[in-house]
Design a protein around this motif. Structure first.
Motif, PDB file in Angstrom:
ATOM      1  N   VAL B 116       0.861  -1.138  -0.048  1.00 19.10           N
ATOM      2  CA  VAL B 116       0.053  -0.067   0.080  1.00 19.10           C
ATOM      3  C   VAL B 116       0.956   1.105   0.141  1.00 19.10           C
ATOM      4  N   PRO B 117       0.634   2.345  -0.826  1.00 23.87           N
ATOM      5  CA  PRO B 117       1.497   3.374  -1.005  1.00 23.87           C
ATOM      6  C   PRO B 117       1.382   4.144   0.454  1.00 23.87           C
ATOM      7  N   ARG B 118       2.725   4.737   0.720  1.00 26.08           N
ATOM      8  CA  ARG B 118       3.112   5.457   2.002  1.00 26.08           C
ATOM      9  C   ARG B 118       3.423   6.715   1.680  1.00 26.08           C
ATOM     10  N   PHE B 119       2.978   7.634   2.368  1.00 26.41           N
ATOM     11  CA  PHE B 119       3.594   9.118   2.333  1.00 26.41           C
ATOM     12  C   PHE B 119       4.602   9.500   3.583  1.00 26.41           C
ATOM     13  N   PHE B 120       5.718   9.803   2.831  1.00 25.53           N
ATOM     14  CA  PHE B 120       7.119   9.787   4.072  1.00 25.53           C
ATOM     15  C   PHE B 120       6.892   8.544   5.191  1.00 25.53           C
ATOM     16  N   GLY B 121       6.744   7.227   4.453  1.00 22.13           N
ATOM     17  CA  GLY B 121       6.657   6.521   5.635  1.00 22.13           C
ATOM     18  C   GLY B 121       5.182   5.984   6.156  1.00 22.13           C
ATOM     19  N   LEU B 122       4.537   6.882   6.106  1.00 23.70           N
ATOM     20  CA  LEU B 122       3.293   6.961   7.041  1.00 23.70           C
ATOM     21  C   LEU B 122       2.063   6.235   5.948  1.00 23.70           C
ATOM     22  N   SER B 123       1.403   5.387   6.593  1.00 27.31           N
ATOM     23  CA  SER B 123       0.432   4.753   5.875  1.00 27.31           C
ATOM     24  C   SER B 123      -0.885   5.714   5.715  1.00 27.31           C
ATOM     25  N   PRO B 124      -1.764   5.590   4.809  1.00 24.55           N
ATOM     26  CA  PRO B 124      -2.856   6.494   4.530  1.00 24.55           C
ATOM     27  C   PRO B 124      -3.797   6.226   5.627  1.00 24.55           C
ATOM     28  N   PHE B 125      -3.763   5.184   6.443  1.00 24.03           N
ATOM     29  CA  PHE B 125      -4.904   4.875   7.290  1.00 24.03           C
ATOM     30  C   PHE B 125      -4.900   5.847   8.622  1.00 24.03           C
ATOM     31  N   TYR B 126      -3.583   6.268   8.965  1.00 21.71           N
ATOM     32  CA  TYR B 126      -3.525   6.951  10.136  1.00 21.71           C
ATOM     33  C   TYR B 126      -4.270   8.279   9.980  1.00 21.71           C
ATOM     34  N   PRO B 127      -3.953   8.976   8.937  1.00 28.43           N
ATOM     35  CA  PRO B 127      -4.871  10.475   8.840  1.00 28.43           C
ATOM     36  C   PRO B 127      -6.220   9.977   8.709  1.00 28.43           C
ATOM     37  N   LEU B 128      -6.907   8.871   7.996  1.00 24.85           N
ATOM     38  CA  LEU B 128      -8.121   8.638   8.121  1.00 24.85           C
ATOM     39  C   LEU B 128      -8.826   8.343   9.391  1.00 24.85           C
ATOM     40  N   GLY B 129      -8.002   7.782  10.128  1.00 25.05           N
ATOM     41  CA  GLY B 129      -8.366   7.446  11.658  1.00 25.05           C
ATOM     42  C   GLY B 129      -8.673   8.646  12.456  1.00 25.05           C
ATOM     43  N   VAL B 130      -7.720   9.542  12.193  1.00 26.12           N
ATOM     44  CA  VAL B 130      -7.692  10.958  12.758  1.00 26.12           C
ATOM     45  C   VAL B 130      -9.082  11.615  12.423  1.00 26.12           C
ATOM     46  N   MET B 131      -9.352  11.544  11.205  1.00 29.34           N
ATOM     47  CA  MET B 131     -10.615  12.265  10.396  1.00 29.34           C
ATOM     48  C   MET B 131     -12.061  11.443  11.401  1.00 29.34           C
ATOM     49  N   LEU B 132     -11.771  10.158  11.430  1.00 27.83           N
ATOM     50  CA  LEU B 132     -12.744   9.332  11.993  1.00 27.83           C
ATOM     51  C   LEU B 132     -13.184   9.708  13.381  1.00 27.83           C
ATOM     52  N   VAL B 133     -12.044  10.154  14.018  1.00 28.16           N
ATOM     53  CA  VAL B 133     -12.252  10.567  15.428  1.00 28.16           C
ATOM     54  C   VAL B 133     -12.869  11.851  15.610  1.00 28.16           C
TER      55      VAL B 133
END
Lengths: 516, 291
Positions: B116-133
């Motif tokens: 899965v593509p990463r941005f600066f090593g970070l998976s796209p799921f983390y920002p999604l998680g923050v948005m969901l919170v």
């Protein structure tokens, strides 16, 4: 339907031929109810008469098996409270239906169709405040519900119903947890709503003085049937009791003979913490002789529960002492107290005083398992216990199909008689009776009160904790109003009149006394 | 160092999705202790689908769908049948554990797709998680629907009397919780560690469940807790990256659990609850019956 003339207005709410069956019970049998605009209509009946079922049908919580409803002249069918609310019917339940962790305002707007999507509490606050001012209530809208008194919570529910646009207000047993002054305020407020705002009120109760003082018209239910419809002005308490019970009921009260028993119990500066760790009982002193009844009058939550539990040994005293028959019993266990002749009737009939899934014999055993007469080297004497149960069932008039019936199948009144019979059959020298008639119907109440007086006559000292001022005044030799963990005073029966005790239950005289 | 942090945050995301779904469900009064099972099933379905179709979106969709379906099933037992929530949840976990072992066994091994593509090593799921919170917080505390959900979890009788459809709200919340659990499982098998093997989660679901209690049912505290746990978890897997040579790795491995236990014990004391208010939904775990 005929157009009504001016002399006979059409009912604003009419129930016709309402029948409701629950498994094994006919809860309502062909009930008609007519409520006219701008009246306070009392619905009177004993427990199990079907009052609450009828109200739940009017509010859409329960659907009738037969019968029809008409509201504002229109045939309606309610599938849920939502339907009833949209037709202008609001209900204030016997137990509060508020979310105690939420604020008053959140509770009032909950479920309101106009408050949808993103919450605009500021706009809602202005609306509710305007409404409150119009009806003359002031409640702190930002307070959490758990911080409010019972009376205030009730006003929140009424305000909530009015905010939903209710024109017909159903109140189910609204006075059950209120102090006498709060009852007065409530009834005056309701009369204001009816007269000033044209609201119609249906008042469900089993308390006769409430019916007599507040209502315009009364419908009496008995065993699911309407027995009589009267204008209150044409009724008397005696007539209503007769219809409600089906025969005359006499309440006994304490005889005036002065108790002359030996001093038995002495409590000194008793204090205790409640479950939340707050000091709920704050220094209570009294003494009791054999054959005396001390009535502790107060609204639940003022330390009476802690007092009863400390005396029964279920809660440690934070400070102070209890002497029984000359001995210090402050640190004794509940079992040691039972063995010394202290009996306890807890307020929570089905949670503390009995075990729902146990048979009646097993429930009787709860107070006899330690008795050498019924146990031999740890083995229970089943036959003896069954005979004992049989004796208690007949002596205390407990209606039960069988002594091995589970306790959960008994009605509240029969369960209470069973518990009382179990405790009194041990012939306690000191009896703690906590809310012994709470929620019972007229007949069971009369029986329980008579049993307490019999115990008194047999020489027992009784500590009676009750919210019902009439009960306290008719049974007690001494009256102690309790408020926020302290006795306002210990009054002799002659000094204790309803006004003084009622005011002390609400804490009003205490403040004056403290200021002196 | 950044790599370790990025990896930690991805681990956090897995806790976060599952716990956030559970938080919403618990706010409506339904406890789902079978969270681990829902994640196992979601992860396995996502893995198998992605491998057979070579498509990440389809795999993700399969994970969400099965999670939602299991949430719905839990709802049916707890809401319609008024069963015991703990029993139903444990049943779901045992069932999922067994079935995923059976179904997934032939697929044991790596996913075999491009990562899965990463941005600066970070998976796209983390920002999604923050948005969901943020969304969950806004929904719960700033909308009438959120007020309805919280009321149903606190006092369903009061909600019903206010004209709120208690059962509908509970179903919606339990199902959303299931979907988020499925998302959590899919994140694990598609992105965090794209290898299927027997019981691949080994307790992540139970840690997520504990995190909900830790969060006092507040999404922002949940985000902080999940991030903290993700970091500790990752650290315990490879402690030599930060503190080489200090203690055995087996000791490090116990750290997240050793910390969880005292925290949960303190939180569950009456003292803590009275100090920090009535956070726990009053009606949590109790089926609601009218009348």
């Amino acid at each position: 339907m005929k157009r009504g003339s001016a002399a006979a207005p059409e009912p604003i709410l009419a129930a016709r031929g309402i029948t409701k069956r629950f498994p094994g019970v006919l809860a309502l049998d062909d009930v008609d109810l007519d409520v006219y605009p701008g009246e306070i209509h009392a619905v009177l009946g004993q427990n199990g008469a079907g009052k609450t079922t009828l109200m739940n049908i009017l509010f859409g919580l329960v659907q009738p098996d037969e019968g029809t409803l008409e509201v504002f002249g229109r045939r309606v069918r309610f599938r849920s409270p939502h339907d009833a609310l949209t037709h202008g019917i609001g209900m204030v339940h016997q137990t509060r239906r508020l979310v105690s962790a939420h604020t008053v305002l959140e509770n009032i707007v909950l479920g309101h169709p106009r408050v949808r999507g993103v919450l605009n509490l500021r706009a809602a606050r202005t609306e509710v405040e305007t409404l409150g001012n119009r009806y003359g209530f002031t409640v702190d809208l930002g307070a959490r519900v758990w911080q409010l008194s019972e009376g205030e919570r009730q006003w929140v529910e009424i305000l909530k119903a009015l905010y939903r646009g209710a024109r017909i207000l159903i109140l189910d047993e609204p006075t059950s947890a209120l102090t006498p002054p709060e009852v007065k305020t409530l009834l005056a407020g309701l009369q204001g709503l009816v007269r000033g705002q044209g609201i119609t009120v249906i008042l469900v109760t089993h308390k006769l003085p409430i019916v007599m003082s507040a209502s315009h018209r009364v419908t009496v239910l008995r065993s699911g049937k309407v027995v009589v419809r009267l204008k209150t002005a044409e009724a008397t308490e005696e007539i209503l009791v007769h219809h409600m019970v089906g025969r005359d009921v006499a309440f006994r009260s304490t005889d005036r003979a002065l108790p002359t028993g030996r001093p038995l119990l002495e409590a000194e500066q008793l204090a205790a913490f409640n479950d939340k760790g707050l000091l709920a009982l704050r220094g209570v002193s009294f003494s009791l002789r054999e054959g005396e009844v001390l009535g502790v009058a107060g609204v639940t939550g003022n330390g009476q529960e802690e007092l009863a539990q400390v005396l029964a040994g279920l809660r440690p005293a934070a400070s102070g002492s209890v002497r029984f028959d000359g001995q210090d019993i402050t640190r004794l266990s509940p079992l040691q107290r039972w063995q010394r002749g202290i009996g306890y009737v807890p307020a929570e009939r089905s949670e503390v005083a009995s075990i729902a899934a146990f048979s009646l014999v097993e429930n009787i055993t709860l107070n006899y398992h330690f008795d050498p007469a019924f146990t031999r080297r740890g083995v229970l004497d089943d036959a003896g216990l069954e005979r004992l149960t049989q004796r208690i069932l007949s002596a205390y008039n407990v209606k039960a199909p069988h002594q091995h019936t589970r306790a959960q199948h008994l009605s509240g009144g029969n369960l209470q008689k069973l518990i009382l019979g179990r405790v009194l059959s041990r012939r306690p020298r000191f009896l703690i009776a906590h809310l012994p008639t709470h929620g019972l119907d007229v007949e069971a109440t009369a029986f329980v009160r008579a049993s307490l007086l019999d115990a008194r006559a047999a020489g027992a000292a009784v500590l009676l904790v009750s919210e019902d001022l009439d009960e306290i005044l008719s049974l007690s030799d001494w009256v102690a109003p309790i408020y926020e963990g302290r006795f306002g005073a210990v009054l002799s029966r002659e000094e204790a009149d309803a006004e003084t005790v009622g005011a002390m239950m609400a804490g009003s005289l205490l403040k004056g006394a403290r200021g002196q | 160092m950044w790599e370790l942090l990025a990896r930690s945050l991805e681990a956090s995301t897995i806790f976060l999705f599952a716990a956030l779904g559970e938080l919403i469900s618990q706010r409506a009064g339904v406890l789902n202790v079978g969270l681990e099972g829902l994640m196992l099933f979601g992860g396995t379905a996502a893995f198998i689908t992605a491998q057979t179709t070579s498509s990440y979106p389809l795999g993700l969709l399969a994970g969400l769908a099965i999670g939602g379906f299991l949430g719905l099933a839990h709802g049916f037992f707890c809401i319609t049948l008024r069963g015991d929530q703990v029993v139903s949840g444990m049943g779901l976990w045992i069932l999922s554990f067994g079935l995923t072992t059976y179904l997934g066994n032939p697929y044991t091994g790596p996913l075999g797709l491009e990562r899965v593509p990463r941005f600066f090593g970070l998976s796209p799921f983390y920002p999604l998680g923050v948005m969901l919170v943020a969304t969950a917080w806004f929904l719960l505390f700033r909308t009438s629907h959120g007020l309805a959900i919280r009321s149903v979890g606190e006092n369903p009788g009061a909600a019903e009397a206010s004209g709120i459809p208690v059962a509908v709200i509970r179903y919606l919340c339990v199902t959303s919780g299931g979907i988020l659990a499925g998302l959590s499982g899919a994140t694990y098998t598609l992105s965090y560690n794209p290898v299927w093997n027997y019981n691949f989660l080994m307790g992540w679901g139970f840690v997520s469940l504990a995190l909900v209690f830790f969060s006092m049912w507040n999404p922002w505290i949940l985000l902080a807790g999940a991030s903290l746990f993700g970091i500790m978890w990752q650290l315990s897997l490879s402690p030599e990256l930060v503190l080489p040579g200090v203690l055995s790795r087996y000791v490090w491995r116990t750290v997240p659990f050793a910390i969880t236990i005292p925290i949960l014990c303190v939180i569950s004391t009456p003292w803590f609850r009275t100090r920090w208010g009535l956070a726990k939904p009053e009606a949590l775990g109790r089926p609601y019956a009218k009348e």
